[in-house]
Design a protein around this motif. Structure first.
Motif, PDB file in Angstrom:
ATOM      1  N   ASP A 173      -8.877  -7.823  -2.990  1.00  0.00           N
ATOM      2  CA  ASP A 173      -9.294  -8.443  -1.670  1.00  0.00           C
ATOM      3  C   ASP A 173      -8.423  -9.760  -1.314  1.00  0.00           C
ATOM      4  O   ASP A 173      -8.369 -10.100  -0.074  1.00  0.00           O
ATOM      5  CB  ASP A 173     -10.729  -8.745  -1.625  1.00  0.00           C
ATOM      6  CG  ASP A 173     -11.578  -7.365  -1.278  1.00  0.00           C
ATOM      7  OD1 ASP A 173     -10.963  -6.468  -1.035  1.00  0.00           O
ATOM      8  OD2 ASP A 173     -12.573  -7.535  -1.486  1.00  0.00           O
ATOM      9  N   MET A 179      -8.137  -8.961   4.620  1.00  0.00           N
ATOM     10  CA  MET A 179      -6.707  -8.738   4.237  1.00  0.00           C
ATOM     11  C   MET A 179      -5.979  -9.695   5.034  1.00  0.00           C
ATOM     12  O   MET A 179      -4.597  -9.826   4.987  1.00  0.00           O
ATOM     13  CB  MET A 179      -6.212  -7.250   4.329  1.00  0.00           C
ATOM     14  CG  MET A 179      -6.255  -6.698   5.523  1.00  0.00           C
ATOM     15  SD  MET A 179      -5.574  -5.201   5.941  1.00  0.00           S
ATOM     16  CE  MET A 179      -3.811  -5.675   5.365  1.00  0.00           C
ATOM     17  N   TYR A 220       0.974  -1.255   0.128  1.00  0.00           N
ATOM     18  CA  TYR A 220       0.051   0.068   0.004  1.00  0.00           C
ATOM     19  C   TYR A 220       0.905   1.243   0.076  1.00  0.00           C
ATOM     20  O   TYR A 220       0.825   2.245  -0.715  1.00  0.00           O
ATOM     21  CB  TYR A 220      -1.036  -0.022   1.089  1.00  0.00           C
ATOM     22  CG  TYR A 220      -1.537   1.223   1.632  1.00  0.00           C
ATOM     23  CD1 TYR A 220      -2.395   1.797   1.068  1.00  0.00           C
ATOM     24  CD2 TYR A 220      -0.986   2.123   2.529  1.00  0.00           C
ATOM     25  CE1 TYR A 220      -3.151   3.162   1.079  1.00  0.00           C
ATOM     26  CE2 TYR A 220      -1.319   3.536   2.800  1.00  0.00           C
ATOM     27  CZ  TYR A 220      -2.353   4.141   2.102  1.00  0.00           C
ATOM     28  OH  TYR A 220      -3.066   5.304   2.378  1.00  0.00           O
ATOM     29  N   ARG A 236      -4.153  -8.910  -1.462  1.00  0.00           N
ATOM     30  CA  ARG A 236      -3.763  -7.728  -1.939  1.00  0.00           C
ATOM     31  C   ARG A 236      -3.163  -7.760  -3.490  1.00  0.00           C
ATOM     32  O   ARG A 236      -2.389  -7.015  -3.750  1.00  0.00           O
ATOM     33  CB  ARG A 236      -2.916  -6.856  -1.228  1.00  0.00           C
ATOM     34  CG  ARG A 236      -3.224  -6.572   0.333  1.00  0.00           C
ATOM     35  CD  ARG A 236      -4.534  -5.715   0.502  1.00  0.00           C
ATOM     36  NE  ARG A 236      -4.786  -4.562  -0.427  1.00  0.00           N
ATOM     37  CZ  ARG A 236      -5.915  -4.400  -1.112  1.00  0.00           C
ATOM     38  NH1 ARG A 236      -6.915  -5.296  -1.042  1.00  0.00           N
ATOM     39  NH2 ARG A 236      -6.153  -3.370  -1.808  1.00  0.00           N
ATOM     40  N   PHE A 251     -10.155  -2.935   3.333  1.00  0.00           N
ATOM     41  CA  PHE A 251      -9.874  -4.355   2.910  1.00  0.00           C
ATOM     42  C   PHE A 251     -10.283  -5.409   3.910  1.00  0.00           C
ATOM     43  O   PHE A 251      -9.557  -5.807   4.775  1.00  0.00           O
ATOM     44  CB  PHE A 251      -8.363  -4.300   2.940  1.00  0.00           C
ATOM     45  CG  PHE A 251      -7.536  -3.338   2.222  1.00  0.00           C
ATOM     46  CD1 PHE A 251      -7.960  -2.845   0.896  1.00  0.00           C
ATOM     47  CD2 PHE A 251      -6.414  -2.519   2.987  1.00  0.00           C
ATOM     48  CE1 PHE A 251      -7.300  -1.554   0.277  1.00  0.00           C
ATOM     49  CE2 PHE A 251      -5.969  -1.600   2.543  1.00  0.00           C
ATOM     50  CZ  PHE A 251      -6.097  -1.057   0.885  1.00  0.00           C
ATOM     51  N   THR A 282      -6.263   3.533  -1.950  1.00  0.00           N
ATOM     52  CA  THR A 282      -5.675   2.457  -2.636  1.00  0.00           C
ATOM     53  C   THR A 282      -4.363   2.946  -3.462  1.00  0.00           C
ATOM     54  O   THR A 282      -3.690   2.082  -3.886  1.00  0.00           O
ATOM     55  CB  THR A 282      -6.337   1.790  -3.219  1.00  0.00           C
ATOM     56  OG1 THR A 282      -7.160   2.446  -4.233  1.00  0.00           O
ATOM     57  CG2 THR A 282      -7.402   0.791  -2.393  1.00  0.00           C
ATOM     58  N   THR A 333     -10.368  -6.331  -8.015  1.00  0.00           N
ATOM     59  CA  THR A 333     -10.271  -6.835  -6.645  1.00  0.00           C
ATOM     60  C   THR A 333      -8.959  -7.002  -6.214  1.00  0.00           C
ATOM     61  O   THR A 333      -8.095  -7.404  -6.985  1.00  0.00           O
ATOM     62  CB  THR A 333     -11.203  -7.559  -6.383  1.00  0.00           C
ATOM     63  OG1 THR A 333     -11.186  -7.599  -5.029  1.00  0.00           O
ATOM     64  CG2 THR A 333     -10.752  -8.832  -6.806  1.00  0.00           C
ATOM     65  N   GLY A 387     -14.475  -9.115  -0.512  1.00  0.00           N
ATOM     66  CA  GLY A 387     -14.020  -9.246   0.857  1.00  0.00           C
ATOM     67  C   GLY A 387     -15.202  -9.489   1.848  1.00  0.00           C
ATOM     68  O   GLY A 387     -14.903 -10.349   2.757  1.00  0.00           O
TER      69      GLY A 387
END
Lengths: 470, 238, 232
Positions: free
Chosen positions: C212, A160, A36, C215, A157, A265, C210, A141
């Protein structure tokens, strides 16, 4: 609201303690946040002036809140002019009731949801499932978390923390699909399952990122297209949104959308930024025949009434403060036990759900300020953690800790006594070795993982005295 | 210039060499040092714990004693931030508000004072070691001292600065946080120590002894060879 | 008192006390005068990423970002060129059914492909659209700064056509390319004005995606796996 099995504070300490000792879990989160970091800051660098953009965004939100009532009225006027039905709810209970009434009126059975953090706040899924409705989360997600029976780990997220192996196991158990460790194949499994759900659903429920006052629109930001499908195919659309999400003007989106994408993001713009201005209009080929926008207060007005922390309502839920937070990266999202994790959650949850029950989250911070520095709308996050600590004590002073600080103040205001205590410390320090590592160690909280520093042979003030007397 | 040296409690008791080094450096530059012996603590511990009444009680003697000081220098970004940034907030709406603001205006963190106020970067120091720099959060984000310590280190003879990946990440000390949330504090410290160790530096240098007390405690327990040292000690090395 | 009135009363009571301006604490940033702050749109333009000075630069920027986003951009000489490229694409991907809408640019293209076509105008069956291999639409604008396509339910055949089929094809003229987001929002306001807003407008930036799962970027989460732009 008491909807947790054990006290929030005890649960936080228990979970945080477990995750801080789970090296693999922490490594996974830190790796993800490392990625990120790279994309976000390289994208931010393309702004001609990020700091000025932040200041403008913050001031735009500041001005929006300053006239929140007028903007909400304007939204309502503009939205209802095109057939949108606007509802006002003070509590989660009222919001749930409005939703259930709409569902009943349409004899709906199947409900598809795109990401709606406010619905987590009011525990909507639990209620709808109890009532026997078929409710499905469509964000990948969120869908995975729904299968897992867990709330979102991170409000941007949601899963994650899960490995592809764990997700494959989940899919195998719930959907009977074959094991695969390919993220693409796993995504396609969810795509296949969910595709028909949009088409069959009677009702689509969405959240909103922005409420645009001057055009009566709501704006939804997403990458997957699930919100667009949720808002396109079912014949009734419901949008649940907090009252604070207002932007005065349509053109304000030109600033906020790229900032949200960059901070969230590291994208130039999130995949889909969709602005809805009503249900299906005459001459249009598709879209819901009814659109309900439900505004939720749920103690947002209590936060609004605190001018010092009002800026916490500027939040655009980009999640950046979580991504840079060293606490989040080491305790993980679920430890918080809140709808909104990380620094923003620690700031607002005490206002939403009770200061005394949730003040421990404001304590769980080294006050490093990485959150405040990264926030695209300049919320004074880490200082608000200090404010929550102060407010909690002003409201209810701790007895033992209160005594401790009284004693501390007494001591430091008496330099001679202070000096003596240093000398005593030096004298007694060798004895510490006798209790170190035992339950009698008064410094156990420190020495469990760290060595104690040694008191110097001569303090600075003694050195200074010696020097002055020469 | 007559400089009032504010010496935080942990520097006084545990790291007196930091303050001694500061005196040596500032005197070498031709300034007069005054040490207000009556002062022991800025009041940050009760402040951060939410006990602002007690914090004010701790801070009042500081305001009173330093009222006539020409300039106040502190060898800690954290206590510096307390006096420079948080005193005005702590005393907002109280009779001492004006004197809190006045003290804030003349208070300096040590590296900021040398570079910004005095315009000095070369102190003639020699420190033939490979070092990495830890940015204390209060110095970095409340006082904006990112460049100042690096400009000073750049002029030290024999010193090689290698930046660590997590230079700006909190070490996890956070005052009482370190014991109230010990496991979280420790986990954060581990990230910091590992990041510093990756550079193969001999020393972690910082402008904050409080961070270093925590980091050194972890390093000692983990038996890592890298040592911690306050920047004033580096700058006073010959 | 209705719930609405209660909420508005609480809001008005809360707003009786002013909040400090942003950047008031621990920051050296001087707050602007508020009249300046309200002019966010002018501010946005000067602070957002630079889209380049002229239309050639904008096109370059749009192509560069599209490549990063995995949007395929074909520059075409004329409509005939679009049609022949579309036929090639249909053949290469084995399309069997297309979805489109009535539009001067789109209808001839759909005809040129010579495959069964679903037209969304006046309503359609979602199950039928779900069987289509591609949705072909026009748009309102292309945005150089972000590599985005701005379209509405009115300009692009409804809400679902550009998101339900697995491949979204956009046909547009080069002069629809605008430099930045402020220009795009100005254009939309000009096009649709005060109360003529379509019920949906969307800025599409790349195919559906995505991250998700660990990542890792995957295209085609729910919406189109492919996004192709034919620029005349």
């Amino acid at each position: 609201m008491s909807d947790v099995a054990i006290a929030p504070r005890a649960q936080f300490f228990e979970d945080a303690d477990r995750i801080t000792h789970d090296t693999e879990h922490r490594r996974r989160i830190q790796t993800a946040m490392g990625k990120y970091y790279v994309s976000r800051y390289s994208r931010q660098a393309l702004f001609r002036n990020w700091q000025e953009a932040r200041q403008t965004a913050a001031e735009t939100k500041w001005a929006a809140l300053k006239e929140l009532d007028k903007h909400l009225e304007a939204f309502e006027r503009n939205a209802t002019a095109r057939g949108t039905q606007v509802h006002w709810t003070s509590t989660g209970e009222q919001a749930r009731q409005v939703i259930v009434d709409i569902i009943r009126r349409h004899n709906a059975r199947r409900i598809v949801k795109s990401k709606v953090m406010t619905s987590e706040e009011i525990h909507l899924n639990q209620l709808l499932e109890q009532l026997g409705y078929d409710v499905i989360e469509s964000d990948l997600g969120e869908y995975i978390q729904q299968l897992k029976g867990e709330p979102p780990y991170h409000f941007v997220f949601p899963c994650m923390h899960l490995s592809r192996e764990e997700i494959s196991d989940l899919f195998e158990n719930h959907l009977g699909t074959a094991q695969t460790h390919d993220p693409e194949e796993l995504t396609m499994i969810a795509r296949r399952v969910l595709r028909q759900k949009y088409i069959d659903a009677d009702i689509g429920i969405t959240g909103a990122n922005f409420v645009v006052a001057d055009t009566g629109m709501i704006s939804i930001t997403e990458n997957e297209g699930n919100a667009r499908l949720t808002a396109a195919l079912p014949r009734v659309m419901i949008t649940l949104v907090g009252i604070e999400k207002v932007l005065p003007k349509f053109s304000d989106l030109a600033l906020f959308l790229p900032m949200l994408a960059t901070a969230g993001t590291g994208q130039p713009l999130t995949g889909y930024n969709t602005m809805y201005a009503g249900p299906k209009q005459p001459g249009e080929s598709d879209g819901p025949i009814e659109w309900h926008v439900i505004f939720l207060d749920n103690n947002r007005t209590a936060l609004l009434a605190d001018p010092q922390q009002r800026d916490a309502l500027h939040c655009i839920r980009c999640g950046a403060c979580l991504n840079v937070c060293p606490i989040f990266k080491n305790v993980g999202g679920l430890s918080y036990g809140t709808t909104y994790q990380g620094p923003i959650g620690s700031v607002i949850t005490p206002h939403f759900r009770g200061l005394q029950d949730w003040k421990h989250l404001s304590g769980a911070s080294s006050l490093c300020g990485a959150c405040t520095e990264t926030c695209p709308v300049k919320i004074d996050l880490h200082h608000h953690l200090l404010h929550n600590r102060r407010n909690a004590i002003d409201e209810k002073r701790g007895f033992l800790e209160g005594m401790l600080w009284r004693g501390f103040t007494f001591l430091i205001n008496r330099p001679k006594l202070f000096s003596l205590s240093i000398k005593l410390g030096r004298l007694f320090q060798p004895l510490h070795a006798l209790v170190k590592g035992t339950i009698f160690d008064p410094a156990a909280a420190w020495t469990k993982s760290r060595e104690l520093p040694e008191v110097a042979h001569e303090s600075f003030r003694d050195y200074w005295k010696r020097r002055q007397s020469k | 210039m007559k400089i009032s040296l504010f010496v935080p409690c942990y520097i006084d008791a545990i790291y007196p060499k930091v303050a001694i080094s500061m005196v040596r450096i500032l005197e070498k530059l031709g300034h007069t040092i005054e040490f207000p012996e009556e002062l022991t603590c800025c009041g940050q511990p009760p402040f951060n714990s939410g006990y602002w009444d007690d914090a004010r009680r701790s801070a009042r003697p500081v305001l009173e004693r330093l009222k006539d000081a020409e300039v106040v220098v502190i060898g800690s970004g954290s206590c510096g931030a307390m006096m420079k940034v948080f005193y005005p907030e702590l005393f907002a709406g109280h009779p001492e508000e004006a004197s809190a603001k006045a003290l804030s205006a003349k208070t300096w963190e040590f590296t900021d004072f040398l570079v910004t106020k005095l315009g000095v970067t070369d102190l003639g120091a020699t420190f033939p070691h490979k070092v990495t720099f830890h940015d204390g959060c209060h110095g970095l984000r409340e006082l904006k001292t990112k460049k100042q310590p690096r400009e000073l280190l750049a002029k030290v003879r024999g010193l090689e600065l290698v930046e660590m990946k997590e230079a700006e990440t909190c070490c996890g000390f956070g005052g009482t946080f370190a014991t109230k949330y010990a496991s979280v504090s420790t986990a954060m410290g581990e990230v910091k120590c590992a990041s510093a160790a990756e550079t193969n530096a001999d020393f972690i240098v910082s402008a904050d002894s409080s961070c270093l007390m925590h980091v050194q405690g972890l390093l000692d327990r983990q038996r890592r060879p890298i040592r911690t040292i306050h920047i004033a000690e580096v700058l006073a090395s010959e | 008192m209705t719930e609405r009135e209660k909420i508005f009363t609480r809001i008005r009571d809360a707003l009786k006390t002013q909040a400090p301006m942003p950047g008031h604490h621990g920051s050296s940033h001087k707050p602007h005068a508020i009249s300046e702050a309200r002019n966010a749109i002018a501010g946005a333009r000067q602070w957002l990423p630079d889209p380049g000075a002229d239309s050639a630069a904008w096109l370059e920027q749009f192509q560069k970002l599209s490549a990063e986003l995995k949007t395929v951009v074909h520059l075409c000489n004329d409509e005939a060129d679009v049609h022949s490229k579309l036929r090639e694409l249909a053949l290469a991907e084995g399309w069997r059914k297309v979805a489109a809408h009535r539009h001067p640019l789109i209808s001839p293209a759909a005809t040129a492909i010579a495959l069964p076509a679903l037209e969304t105008d006046g309503g359609y069956d979602a199950n039928e659209m779900a069987k289509c291999d591609v949705g072909i639409t026009a748009c309102d604008a292309l945005v150089a700064q972000t590599g985005s396509i701005f379209l509405t339910t009115r300009s692009a055949g409804g809400r679902a056509l550009s998101v339900l089929p697995p491949h979204h094809v956009v046909i547009a003229h080069r002069d629809q390319l605008v430099p930045d987001l402020p220009a795009a929002f100005e254009l939309m306001t000009r096009l649709y004005g005060e109360n003529q807003w379509p019920s949906m407008s969307t800025l599409i930036t790349g195919p559906s995606r995505t991250g998700d799962i660990e990542r890792i970027l995957v295209l085609g989460a729910h919406g189109p796996r492919k996004l192709t732009v034919f620029l005349i």
